[in-house]
Design a protein around this motif. Sequence first.
Motif, PDB file in Angstrom:
ATOM      1  N   UNK A   1      -2.380   1.860   8.734  1.00 40.99           N
ATOM      2  CA  UNK A   1      -2.462   3.022   9.204  1.00 40.99           C
ATOM      3  C   UNK A   1      -1.626   4.123   8.047  1.00 40.99           C
ATOM      4  N   UNK A   2      -0.575   3.518   7.603  1.00 40.97           N
ATOM      5  CA  UNK A   2       0.137   4.158   6.537  1.00 40.97           C
ATOM      6  C   UNK A   2      -0.416   4.449   5.383  1.00 40.97           C
ATOM      7  N   UNK A   3      -1.453   3.744   4.842  1.00 39.90           N
ATOM      8  CA  UNK A   3      -2.260   3.579   3.815  1.00 39.90           C
ATOM      9  C   UNK A   3      -3.278   4.876   4.033  1.00 39.90           C
ATOM     10  N   UNK A   4      -3.413   5.243   5.082  1.00 41.41           N
ATOM     11  CA  UNK A   4      -4.646   6.184   5.601  1.00 41.41           C
ATOM     12  C   UNK A   4      -3.770   7.481   5.821  1.00 41.41           C
ATOM     13  N   UNK A   5      -2.309   7.254   6.068  1.00 37.24           N
ATOM     14  CA  UNK A   5      -1.618   8.644   6.455  1.00 37.24           C
ATOM     15  C   UNK A   5      -2.038   9.805   5.604  1.00 37.24           C
ATOM     16  N   UNK A   6      -2.353  11.134   6.489  1.00 36.97           N
ATOM     17  CA  UNK A   6      -2.492  12.295   5.691  1.00 36.97           C
ATOM     18  C   UNK A   6      -1.401  13.209   6.043  1.00 36.97           C
TER      19      UNK A   6
ATOM     20  N   UNK B   1       5.464  -3.574   0.376  1.00 37.72           N
ATOM     21  CA  UNK B   1       6.610  -2.620   1.122  1.00 37.72           C
ATOM     22  C   UNK B   1       6.189  -1.331   1.018  1.00 37.72           C
ATOM     23  N   UNK B   2       6.386  -0.473   2.243  1.00 35.52           N
ATOM     24  CA  UNK B   2       6.035   0.888   2.292  1.00 35.52           C
ATOM     25  C   UNK B   2       7.233   1.578   2.528  1.00 35.52           C
ATOM     26  N   UNK B   3       7.318   3.006   2.008  1.00 34.90           N
ATOM     27  CA  UNK B   3       8.379   3.916   2.375  1.00 34.90           C
ATOM     28  C   UNK B   3       7.718   5.236   2.696  1.00 34.90           C
ATOM     29  N   UNK B   4       7.952   5.521   4.151  1.00 39.22           N
ATOM     30  CA  UNK B   4       7.262   6.409   4.646  1.00 39.22           C
ATOM     31  C   UNK B   4       8.411   7.776   4.914  1.00 39.22           C
TER      32      UNK B   4
ATOM     33  N   UNK C   1       1.541  15.775   3.706  1.00 40.58           N
ATOM     34  CA  UNK C   1       1.720  16.674   2.488  1.00 40.58           C
ATOM     35  C   UNK C   1       2.807  15.782   1.709  1.00 40.58           C
ATOM     36  N   UNK C   2       3.838  15.132   2.186  1.00 42.96           N
ATOM     37  CA  UNK C   2       4.790  14.228   1.854  1.00 42.96           C
ATOM     38  C   UNK C   2       4.146  12.651   1.812  1.00 42.96           C
ATOM     39  N   UNK C   3       3.701  12.224   0.896  1.00 38.96           N
ATOM     40  CA  UNK C   3       2.980  11.047   0.579  1.00 38.96           C
ATOM     41  C   UNK C   3       3.823   9.941   1.103  1.00 38.96           C
ATOM     42  N   UNK C   4       3.118   8.662   1.715  1.00 38.75           N
ATOM     43  CA  UNK C   4       3.781   7.484   1.986  1.00 38.75           C
ATOM     44  C   UNK C   4       3.794   6.617   0.564  1.00 38.75           C
ATOM     45  N   UNK C   5       4.750   6.015   0.254  1.00 35.44           N
ATOM     46  CA  UNK C   5       4.901   5.204  -1.220  1.00 35.44           C
ATOM     47  C   UNK C   5       4.466   3.867  -0.640  1.00 35.44           C
ATOM     48  N   UNK C   6       3.927   3.383  -1.425  1.00 32.46           N
ATOM     49  CA  UNK C   6       3.295   1.833  -0.949  1.00 32.46           C
ATOM     50  C   UNK C   6       3.274   1.222  -2.467  1.00 32.46           C
ATOM     51  N   UNK C   7       3.932  -0.140  -2.368  1.00 36.42           N
ATOM     52  CA  UNK C   7       4.007  -0.866  -3.463  1.00 36.42           C
ATOM     53  C   UNK C   7       3.517  -2.413  -3.190  1.00 36.42           C
ATOM     54  N   UNK C   8       2.899  -2.732  -4.074  1.00 39.22           N
ATOM     55  CA  UNK C   8       2.434  -4.194  -3.930  1.00 39.22           C
ATOM     56  C   UNK C   8       2.785  -5.198  -5.211  1.00 39.22           C
ATOM     57  N   UNK C   9       3.181  -6.415  -4.733  1.00 40.17           N
ATOM     58  CA  UNK C   9       3.474  -7.553  -5.900  1.00 40.17           C
ATOM     59  C   UNK C   9       2.102  -8.114  -5.900  1.00 40.17           C
ATOM     60  N   UNK C  10       1.496  -8.564  -7.289  1.00 41.97           N
ATOM     61  CA  UNK C  10       0.326  -9.295  -7.316  1.00 41.97           C
ATOM     62  C   UNK C  10       0.705 -10.368  -8.179  1.00 41.97           C
ATOM     63  N   UNK C  11       0.000 -11.588  -7.670  1.00 39.60           N
ATOM     64  CA  UNK C  11      -0.111 -12.899  -8.456  1.00 39.60           C
ATOM     65  C   UNK C  11      -1.493 -13.523  -8.286  1.00 39.60           C
ATOM     66  N   UNK C  12      -1.882 -13.596  -9.608  1.00 40.52           N
ATOM     67  CA  UNK C  12      -3.235 -14.094  -9.793  1.00 40.52           C
ATOM     68  C   UNK C  12      -4.430 -13.323  -9.065  1.00 40.52           C
ATOM     69  N   UNK C  13      -4.255 -11.993  -9.376  1.00 45.06           N
ATOM     70  CA  UNK C  13      -5.097 -10.907  -8.875  1.00 45.06           C
ATOM     71  C   UNK C  13      -5.114 -10.831  -7.395  1.00 45.06           C
ATOM     72  N   UNK C  14      -4.122 -11.283  -6.760  1.00 45.48           N
ATOM     73  CA  UNK C  14      -4.208 -11.314  -5.110  1.00 45.48           C
ATOM     74  C   UNK C  14      -2.743 -10.665  -4.840  1.00 45.48           C
ATOM     75  N   UNK C  15      -2.976  -9.670  -3.640  1.00 47.53           N
ATOM     76  CA  UNK C  15      -1.635  -9.094  -3.274  1.00 47.53           C
ATOM     77  C   UNK C  15      -0.697 -10.206  -2.660  1.00 47.53           C
TER      78      UNK C  15
END
Length: 159
Positions: free
Chosen positions: A20-25, A45-48, A27-41
Amino acid sequence: MHLEAFDDPEARQVAEFAVNLLNEQHPVRVISLVAIENNEIVGHVAFSPVFHAGTNEHFGYILAPLAVSPEFQKNAIGSSLVRYGLDAIAAMGSFIVFVYGDPQYYSRFGFETGLARTFIPLYTLQYPEGWQAVNLNTTGISGGGQITCVDSLNDPELW
Protein backbone atom coordinates in the motif's frame (compact mmCIF):
# COMPACT_ATOMS: atom_id res chain seq x y z
CA MET A 1 10.09 -10.90 1.55
CA HIS A 2 7.82 -9.37 4.23
CA LEU A 3 5.89 -12.62 4.45
CA GLU A 4 9.11 -14.45 5.36
CA ALA A 5 10.44 -11.79 7.74
CA PHE A 6 7.42 -11.68 10.06
CA ASP A 7 5.44 -14.28 11.93
CA ASP A 8 1.78 -15.01 11.18
CA PRO A 9 -0.66 -13.29 11.45
CA GLU A 10 1.48 -10.13 11.35
CA ALA A 11 3.27 -11.16 8.14
CA ARG A 12 0.33 -10.73 5.78
CA GLN A 13 -0.65 -7.43 7.38
CA VAL A 14 2.89 -6.00 7.10
CA ALA A 15 3.26 -7.19 3.51
CA GLU A 16 -0.04 -5.58 2.55
CA PHE A 17 0.98 -2.37 4.33
CA ALA A 18 4.30 -2.29 2.42
CA VAL A 19 2.51 -2.71 -0.92
CA ASN A 20 0.00 0.00 0.00
CA LEU A 21 2.85 2.40 0.79
CA LEU A 22 4.39 1.75 -2.62
CA ASN A 23 1.08 2.74 -4.21
CA GLU A 24 0.49 5.76 -1.96
CA GLN A 25 -0.59 8.81 -3.95
CA HIS A 26 0.39 11.86 -1.92
CA PRO A 27 2.25 15.05 -2.86
CA VAL A 28 4.91 14.26 -0.23
CA ARG A 29 6.35 10.96 -1.38
CA VAL A 30 7.00 7.85 0.68
CA ILE A 31 10.69 6.95 0.73
CA SER A 32 11.24 3.25 0.10
CA LEU A 33 14.70 1.67 0.20
CA VAL A 34 15.74 -1.89 -0.58
CA ALA A 35 18.81 -4.04 -0.11
CA ILE A 36 19.58 -6.40 -3.00
CA GLU A 37 21.68 -9.57 -2.98
CA ASN A 38 22.08 -11.68 -6.13
CA ASN A 39 19.32 -9.70 -7.90
CA GLU A 40 16.87 -10.45 -5.07
CA ILE A 41 15.39 -7.99 -2.59
CA VAL A 42 16.57 -9.09 0.86
CA GLY A 43 15.70 -5.99 2.88
CA HIS A 44 13.22 -3.15 2.79
CA VAL A 45 12.46 -0.02 4.81
CA ALA A 46 9.89 2.69 4.19
CA PHE A 47 9.61 6.20 5.58
CA SER A 48 6.23 7.86 5.14
CA PRO A 49 5.49 11.55 5.71
CA VAL A 50 4.03 12.91 8.95
CA PHE A 51 1.95 16.09 9.26
CA HIS A 52 0.69 18.36 12.04
CA ALA A 53 -3.01 17.53 12.35
CA GLY A 54 -4.20 21.13 12.55
CA THR A 55 -2.19 22.57 9.69
CA ASN A 56 -1.29 19.55 7.52
CA GLU A 57 2.28 20.90 7.56
CA HIS A 58 4.79 18.19 6.65
CA PHE A 59 7.49 18.07 9.32
CA GLY A 60 8.90 14.54 9.45
CA TYR A 61 8.52 10.85 8.68
CA ILE A 62 7.55 7.56 10.26
CA LEU A 63 9.82 4.55 9.75
CA ALA A 64 7.67 1.51 8.94
CA PRO A 65 7.97 -1.21 7.93
CA LEU A 66 11.51 -2.53 8.25
CA ALA A 67 12.09 -6.11 7.15
CA VAL A 68 15.03 -8.34 6.24
CA SER A 69 14.75 -11.85 4.81
CA PRO A 70 15.46 -14.38 7.59
CA GLU A 71 18.56 -15.83 5.90
CA PHE A 72 20.10 -12.34 5.72
CA GLN A 73 19.28 -11.18 9.25
CA LYS A 74 22.14 -10.48 11.67
CA ASN A 75 24.24 -9.05 8.79
CA ALA A 76 23.54 -5.34 9.50
CA ILE A 77 21.26 -5.01 6.47
CA GLY A 78 18.41 -3.54 8.51
CA SER A 79 20.79 -1.17 10.29
CA SER A 80 22.28 -0.04 6.99
CA LEU A 81 18.85 0.64 5.52
CA VAL A 82 17.78 2.66 8.58
CA ARG A 83 20.99 4.69 8.71
CA TYR A 84 20.92 5.43 4.99
CA GLY A 85 17.26 6.49 5.22
CA LEU A 86 17.86 8.75 8.23
CA ASP A 87 20.80 10.41 6.47
CA ALA A 88 18.74 10.97 3.31
CA ILE A 89 15.82 12.44 5.24
CA ALA A 90 18.13 14.75 7.22
CA ALA A 91 19.67 15.96 3.95
CA MET A 92 16.16 16.79 2.67
CA GLY A 93 15.60 19.10 5.65
CA SER A 94 13.13 17.10 7.70
CA PHE A 95 13.98 17.22 11.35
CA ILE A 96 12.23 14.28 13.00
CA VAL A 97 11.54 10.61 12.32
CA PHE A 98 9.16 8.52 14.41
CA VAL A 99 9.02 4.78 14.87
CA TYR A 100 6.70 2.44 16.75
CA GLY A 101 8.94 -0.48 17.57
CA ASP A 102 11.38 -2.14 19.94
CA PRO A 103 13.17 0.57 21.99
CA GLN A 104 16.19 -1.69 22.49
CA TYR A 105 16.68 -2.04 18.72
CA TYR A 106 15.87 1.53 17.64
CA SER A 107 17.81 3.29 20.41
CA ARG A 108 21.04 2.42 18.51
CA PHE A 109 19.95 4.95 15.87
CA GLY A 110 19.18 7.67 18.43
CA PHE A 111 15.44 7.05 18.77
CA GLU A 112 14.07 7.88 22.21
CA THR A 113 10.67 7.87 23.87
CA GLY A 114 11.05 11.30 25.51
CA LEU A 115 11.20 13.14 22.20
CA ALA A 116 8.12 11.37 20.85
CA ARG A 117 6.04 11.86 23.99
CA THR A 118 4.64 15.27 22.98
CA PHE A 119 3.50 14.01 19.57
CA ILE A 120 0.22 12.10 19.69
CA PRO A 121 -0.08 9.20 17.23
CA LEU A 122 -3.25 8.45 15.31
CA TYR A 123 -4.41 5.65 17.59
CA THR A 124 -3.99 4.48 21.17
CA LEU A 125 -0.82 2.43 21.41
CA GLN A 126 -0.78 -1.00 23.03
CA TYR A 127 2.93 -0.49 23.86
CA PRO A 128 3.43 3.27 24.47
CA GLU A 129 7.14 2.73 25.19
CA GLY A 130 7.52 1.75 21.54
CA TRP A 131 6.58 5.25 20.35
CA GLN A 132 9.95 6.90 19.71
CA ALA A 133 11.53 9.69 17.70
CA VAL A 134 14.94 10.93 16.64
CA ASN A 135 15.94 14.54 15.95
CA LEU A 136 17.89 14.58 12.68
CA ASN A 137 19.50 18.00 12.91
CA THR A 138 20.25 20.83 15.31
CA THR A 139 16.97 22.60 14.68
CA GLY A 140 14.91 22.66 17.82
CA ILE A 141 11.70 20.71 17.75
CA SER A 142 8.84 22.87 18.85
CA GLY A 143 5.36 21.99 19.87
CA GLY A 144 4.05 18.55 19.50
CA GLY A 145 0.38 17.67 19.29
CA GLN A 146 -1.68 15.35 17.16
CA ILE A 147 -0.07 14.00 14.00
CA THR A 148 -1.57 12.66 10.81
CA CYS A 149 -0.06 10.30 8.26
CA VAL A 150 -0.60 9.00 4.76
CA ASP A 151 -3.68 6.86 4.12
CA SER A 152 -1.77 3.57 4.32
CA LEU A 153 -1.08 4.19 8.03
CA ASN A 154 -4.71 5.02 8.84
CA ASP A 155 -5.36 1.50 10.12
CA PRO A 156 -5.56 0.92 13.89
CA GLU A 157 -4.30 -2.64 13.36
CA LEU A 158 -0.89 -1.23 12.39
CA TRP A 159 -0.58 0.66 15.66
